[in-house]
Design an enzyme around this catalytic site. Structure first.
Site, short mmCIF file in Angstrom:
data_model
loop_
_atom_site.label_atom_id
_atom_site.label_comp_id
_atom_site.label_asym_id
_atom_site.label_seq_id
_atom_site.Cartn_x
_atom_site.Cartn_y
_atom_site.Cartn_z
N ASN A 1 0.87 -1.17 0.00
CA ASN A 1 0.00 0.00 0.00
C ASN A 1 0.92 1.23 0.00
OD1 ASN A 1 -1.78 2.04 0.52
ND2 ASN A 1 -2.68 1.10 2.35
N LYS B 1 2.90 0.84 3.39
CA LYS B 1 2.51 -0.23 4.32
C LYS B 1 2.66 -1.54 3.56
CE LYS B 1 -1.24 -0.56 7.29
NZ LYS B 1 -2.65 -0.31 7.63
N ARG C 1 -2.64 -2.02 -3.34
CA ARG C 1 -3.83 -1.21 -3.10
C ARG C 1 -3.69 0.04 -3.97
NH1 ARG C 1 -5.22 2.88 1.67
NH2 ARG C 1 -7.42 3.10 1.25
N HIS D 1 -12.34 3.19 0.39
CA HIS D 1 -12.28 2.18 1.46
C HIS D 1 -12.99 0.89 1.04
CE1 HIS D 1 -11.95 5.54 4.75
NE2 HIS D 1 -10.76 5.09 4.43
N GLY E 1 -9.25 8.34 8.26
CA GLY E 1 -10.26 8.56 7.21
C GLY E 1 -11.53 7.84 7.63
N ARG F 1 -10.00 15.76 7.68
CA ARG F 1 -10.87 16.14 6.55
C ARG F 1 -12.24 16.57 7.07
NH1 ARG F 1 -9.90 10.80 3.02
NH2 ARG F 1 -8.42 10.26 4.64
N GLU G 1 -13.26 0.30 16.02
CA GLU G 1 -12.87 -0.94 16.72
C GLU G 1 -12.53 -0.71 18.19
OE1 GLU G 1 -9.61 -2.71 14.48
OE2 GLU G 1 -10.69 -2.32 12.62
N ASN G 2 -12.26 0.55 18.56
CA ASN G 2 -11.72 0.80 19.91
C ASN G 2 -12.49 1.76 20.79
OD1 ASN G 2 -9.11 -0.70 19.89
ND2 ASN G 2 -8.82 0.55 18.06
N GLU H 1 -7.70 -5.12 5.58
CA GLU H 1 -7.64 -4.79 4.15
C GLU H 1 -6.54 -5.59 3.46
OE1 GLU H 1 -7.86 -0.55 5.52
OE2 GLU H 1 -8.64 -0.27 3.52
P1 AMP Z 1 -6.91 4.18 11.67
O1 AMP Z 1 -6.78 5.27 10.64
O2 AMP Z 1 -7.92 3.14 11.31
O3 AMP Z 1 -5.61 3.63 12.13
O4 AMP Z 1 -7.53 4.89 12.99
C1 AMP Z 1 -6.89 5.95 13.65
C2 AMP Z 1 -7.86 6.56 14.64
O5 AMP Z 1 -8.28 5.57 15.59
C3 AMP Z 1 -7.23 7.71 15.45
O6 AMP Z 1 -8.16 8.77 15.57
C4 AMP Z 1 -7.03 7.06 16.81
O7 AMP Z 1 -7.08 8.01 17.84
C5 AMP Z 1 -8.23 6.14 16.89
N1 AMP Z 1 -8.02 5.13 17.94
C6 AMP Z 1 -7.15 4.09 17.93
N2 AMP Z 1 -7.21 3.43 19.12
C7 AMP Z 1 -8.14 4.09 19.87
C8 AMP Z 1 -8.67 3.92 21.20
N3 AMP Z 1 -8.24 2.93 21.98
N4 AMP Z 1 -9.62 4.78 21.63
C9 AMP Z 1 -10.05 5.78 20.85
N5 AMP Z 1 -9.60 6.00 19.58
C10 AMP Z 1 -8.67 5.16 19.11
#
Ligand code: AMP
Length: 410
Positions: free
Chosen positions: A27, A34, A101, A190, A221, A250, A343-344, A395
């Site tokens: 990617n 990546k 990708r 995505h 994103g 964004r 997810e988090n 992905e």
């Molecule tokens: P990604 O682009 O999918 O890697 O997601 C990045 C975003 O996920 C960032 O805004 C991070 O702050 C958020 N994120 C990752 N882990 C956590 C967490 N444990 N709690 C809240 N936000 C999270």
């Protein structure tokens, strides 16, 4: 390199796992690369990231088969050099195919295709629709071609999954000639993530099909899609990845007259407004602190008013979009959350669903709280009107699958 090789690591490398017939997934972005090397049974992988490309601080962060972490500096930060080093690191594993990708496939590509001279030209030509991404993707293809001309390469487009959208969803209400002559339409992005998590949700739910999912990819994103019976029927991103939800930097949707207004009022050029909307807006623009939700959540908990508003706006806009996307679905089975935030962030999921309070959605708070750090599962109550799932996206795995399929390797 020959196909059908199994590489087993001996104690010299202190690695015991095997990578059978691995596919390399690349990617290549404008400032990062990546990569993942994935075995054909998808049980084993090596991953890494080259970051800060273009700067003196460029480095590769590589994780070996047994989880050991290495850091390699890239003198001068050149893209080509980083790619060459990545390929050298992975050469010993005898990868049999490379899947890239690629962000924009225009309206020509509705599935992954094997790279030939024509496809490579198309990836370059579509730079007009993705100026930051497609040129970097093309560089990755050429770097592999130069070093391993015999290894088959496949491009997997971020836009391809959304090619099933009907005209009512993909056309803009603007003059027809702009669509016919200039390809101005909604494409969506995505795609590999929406495809992966909707397919996975359909696999793990006990609901009988066909299923109608809204997939919410919330990371730096953000985009959401309405997926029915495995097909994308609508999505929040459009001609470019700027449309739709509020994101890390964004803006998502704003009044289309903003460009002209800022030009008249402040003398801002189109490029300045474009940069502001892509890089200085979203969670960063509202909070004034960061694009990282973790930082903003912490500040909000400490009483920072702009951080609180940033979270409220993020959730309100996401909930409003998810509600509107339900109009595209003949049947609404449930919502699937994914991406770093999806997810988090337990509270973000709950707040988005609160915005959709007229839908009869009921959250099991205990189950929601347990779905963090890569856990997969549902968090609706038995009497909820729809199902709620967290499915960690993968992905790379999806790109490897599509690469093998395009080459007839499975
Ligand atoms: P990604 O682009 O999918 O890697 O997601 C990045 C975003 O996920 C960032 O805004 C991070 O702050 C958020 N994120 C990752 N882990 C956590 C967490 N444990 N709690 C809240 N936000 C999270």
């Amino acid at each position: 390199m020959s196909a059908g090789v199994t590489t087993t690591f001996d104690d010299k490398h202190s690695e015991s796992s095997t990578l059978t017939n691995p596919t390399l997934v690349l990617n290549c972005g404008s400032s990062s690369i990546k990569y993942a090397l994935i075995s054909d049974d998808e049980t084993t992988r090596i991953t890494g990231l080259a970051e800060n490309l273009g700067l003196d601080t460029a480095r590769i962060k590589h994780t070996t088969l047994n989880g050991e972490k290495l850091e390699i500096a890239i003198a001068g930060g050149r893209h080509e050099l980083a790619l060459k080093r990545i390929l050298e690191l992975l050469e010993q594993y005898h990868f049999i195919a490379v899947g890239h990708r690629v962000v924009h496939g225009g309206r020509e590509y509705s599935e992954a295709v094997r790279v030939d001279a024509h496809v490579l030209e198309e990836v370059k030509r579509l730079k007009v629709l993705a100026p930051l991404h497609n040129p970097a993707n093309a560089l990755g293809i050429e770097a592999v071609q130069a070093i391993y001309p015999e290894i088959p390469q496949v491009v997997v487009f971020d836009t391809a999954f959304h090619q099933t959208m009907p005209p009512v969803a993909y056309r803009y209400p603007i003059p027809k000639a702009l669509y016919e002559e200039e390809k101005i339409r909604r494409y969506g992005f995505h795609g590999t993530s929406h495809a992966y998590v909707s397919e996975r949700a359909s696999h793990i739910t006990s609901a009988t099909g066909p299923h109608g999912w809204i997939t919410a990819h919330l990371g730096n994103g953000c985009s959401a899609s309405a997926v029915y019976d495995g097909k994308s029927l609508d999505t929040s991103m459009g001609l470019t990845p700027l449309e739709g939800l509020m994101m890390g930097t964004r803006s998502g949707d704003v009044d289309p007259s903003l460009h002209i207004h800022l030009k008249r009022k402040l003398g801002m050029s189109l490029e300045e407004t474009d940069k502001m909307l892509n890089s200085e807006s979203g969670l960063l623009g509202i909070s004034g602190l960061s694009n990282d939700l973790r930082t903003i959540e912490q500040a909000a908990n400490e009483g920072h008013a702009d951080a609180q508003l940033a979270i409220e706006m993020f959730c309100y806009r996401a909930g409003k979009y998810l509600a509107s996307l339900s109009c595209a679905l003949p049947e609404f089975t449930g919502i699937v959350f994914t991406g770093g935030i999806g997810e988090n962030s337990v509270t973000t999921r709950a707040r988005i669903l609160e915005v959709m309070r007229h839908f009869g959605i009921k959250v099991d708070a205990g189950k929601n709280a347990g779905l963090v750090g890569g856990n997969e599962g549902s968090f609706h109550t038995d009497d909820s009107s729809i199902e709620l799932w967290v499915v960690p996206t993968d992905e790379e795995c999806r790109i490897a699958q599509e690469t093998r399929a395009a080459l007839g390797l499975q």
